[in-house]
Design an enzyme around this catalytic site. Structure first.
Site, PDB file in Angstrom:
ATOM      1  N   LYS A  12      38.477  47.449  38.970  1.00 25.32           N
ATOM      2  CA  LYS A  12      38.550  47.089  37.555  1.00 25.32           C
ATOM      3  C   LYS A  12      37.211  46.524  37.109  1.00 25.32           C
ATOM      4  CE  LYS A  12      38.922  42.352  38.106  1.00 25.32           C
ATOM      5  NZ  LYS A  12      37.953  41.344  37.611  1.00 25.32           N
ATOM      6  N   GLN A  96      32.933  40.919  46.802  1.00 25.22           N
ATOM      7  CA  GLN A  96      32.279  39.877  45.990  1.00 25.22           C
ATOM      8  C   GLN A  96      31.515  40.485  44.818  1.00 25.22           C
ATOM      9  OE1 GLN A  96      29.989  37.442  48.770  1.00 25.22           O
ATOM     10  NE2 GLN A  96      31.762  36.115  49.080  1.00 25.22           N
ATOM     11  N   ALA A  97      32.112  41.509  44.216  1.00 27.99           N
ATOM     12  CA  ALA A  97      31.475  42.218  43.115  1.00 27.99           C
ATOM     13  C   ALA A  97      32.114  41.907  41.773  1.00 27.99           C
ATOM     14  CB  ALA A  97      31.524  43.734  43.363  1.00 27.99           C
ATOM     15  N   GLY A 101      38.464  44.584  44.308  1.00 30.62           N
ATOM     16  CA  GLY A 101      38.766  45.538  45.371  1.00 30.62           C
ATOM     17  C   GLY A 101      39.854  45.073  46.319  1.00 30.62           C
ATOM     18  N   GLY A 102      39.776  43.839  46.794  1.00 29.96           N
ATOM     19  CA  GLY A 102      40.786  43.331  47.716  1.00 29.96           C
ATOM     20  C   GLY A 102      42.154  43.230  47.077  1.00 29.96           C
ATOM     21  N   SER A 103      42.194  42.756  45.841  1.00 27.42           N
ATOM     22  CA  SER A 103      43.469  42.645  45.123  1.00 27.42           C
ATOM     23  C   SER A 103      44.076  44.018  44.862  1.00 27.42           C
ATOM     24  CB  SER A 103      43.266  41.909  43.801  1.00 27.42           C
ATOM     25  OG  SER A 103      42.909  40.559  44.020  1.00 27.42           O
ATOM     26  N   ASP A 136      44.687  38.538  40.729  1.00 22.41           N
ATOM     27  CA  ASP A 136      44.522  39.848  40.092  1.00 22.41           C
ATOM     28  C   ASP A 136      45.527  40.889  40.572  1.00 22.41           C
ATOM     29  OD1 ASP A 136      42.401  38.886  38.637  1.00 22.41           O
ATOM     30  OD2 ASP A 136      40.850  39.784  39.900  1.00 22.41           O
TER      31      ASP A 136
END
Length: 286
Positions: A12, A96-97, A101-103, A136
């Site tokens: 996102k 950490q962008a 991504g992890g969510s 998220d």
């Protein structure tokens, strides 16, 4: 063996991020618009009869107890399911962008296992589980672009015009905790209303607002400034997404991607109409 292959987990972008205040418990009040894009991680799921949960890293090595494993374990415990799963994870979205991504991986894991384990749990039930994994996760389970308020828990689906974007990720990432604890962080943006945001779609909704975290992030991570300056050199006005180090700009004309400094990861993306797994879990009342 039952399997689900090539399950997407899209990233996102925060079109803007305003901090409008701070609660007594320290949580920040925010407003944002979350947009799904076609930069995706890819997950594979193989049913296990022995109840074990295992993970294989197909690209980037992940921590042992990452959000994918935690999501699988949380769903297994909540549903008292006797099945297990072996999960292959092909990471593409950088960490950490500020791109979730992890969510997103956790959300796609919940949706895929809900189907693989034949649980038929609703989006509402999965979202309650997801919130315990990360703020998220419910957004990705919701399946639509969203107007986000409160501490991130209030979401209203929105529609956005189709558009293309360039996303630039510096080599270094950013820790959310460091930005939100910085004394220089602006915390008094004027509260916006969703109708005002929607009205701007007649002009260019992708130019709405700003990211209150960006100034602090540029002090903490020089790569953010480098990425913004490269976008400017391409005639584009960039801004940071979320609380990570990635920046983006709407792609209004062709650019020379090869001119980017080697330290920057550059990807051309499009926004999605809806999440590719929309409909994989029933809504309440279905």
């Amino acid at each position: 063996m039952q399997s689900l292959y090539d399950i997407p987990a899209p990233a996102k972008l925060n079109l803007f991020l305003h901090i409008t205040g701070r609660r007594a418990d320290g949580y920040h009040l925010l407003q944002s618009a979350f947009m799904l894009i076609d930069w995706c991680d890819t997950l594979h799921f193989d049913l296990r009869q022995d109840g074990a949960i295992s993970r294989e890293d197909l690209t980037t090595p992940l921590p042992n107890d990452d959000l994918v494993v935690r999501a699988a374990r949380a769903l297994q415990q909540a549903s008292a399911c006797s099945f297990g799963v072996h999960i292959g994870v092909a990471k593409s979205i950088p960490a950490q962008a500020g791109m979730g991504g992890g969510s997103s991986d956790a959300a796609s894991t919940l949706l895929a296992l809900n189907r693989l384990w034949k649980l038929n749990l609703s989006v509402h039930v999965l979202s309650r589980l997801g919130l315990g994994l990360g703020a998220d996760v419910p957004f990705f389970l919701g399946g639509h672009h969203a107007w986000v308020e409160g501490i991130g828990e209030q979401m209203t689906p929105i529609q956005l015009p189709n558009a293309r974007f360039v996303v630039v990720k510096p080599a270094a990432g950013l820790e959310t905790r460091l930005i939100f604890s910085d004394p220089e962080l602006k915390r008094d943006s004027k509260t916006a209303i969703i109708s005002g945001f929607a009205a701007d779609a007649h002009g260019n909704v992708f130019e709405y607002g700003h990211n209150d975290l960006q100034a602090v992030a540029q002090c903490l991570c020089p790569g953010v400034t480098q990425a913004l300056e490269w976008l400017q050199s391409q005639g584009l006005r960039g801004r940071m997404t979320g609380s990570g180090s990635a920046v983006f700009a709407q792609l209004l004309h062709d650019i020379d991607v090869t001119s980017a400094p080697s330290a920057l990861q550059v990807k051309l993306c499009s926004n999605l109409d809806v999440h590719p797994l929309l409909g994989w879990a029933p809504r309440d009342g279905e």
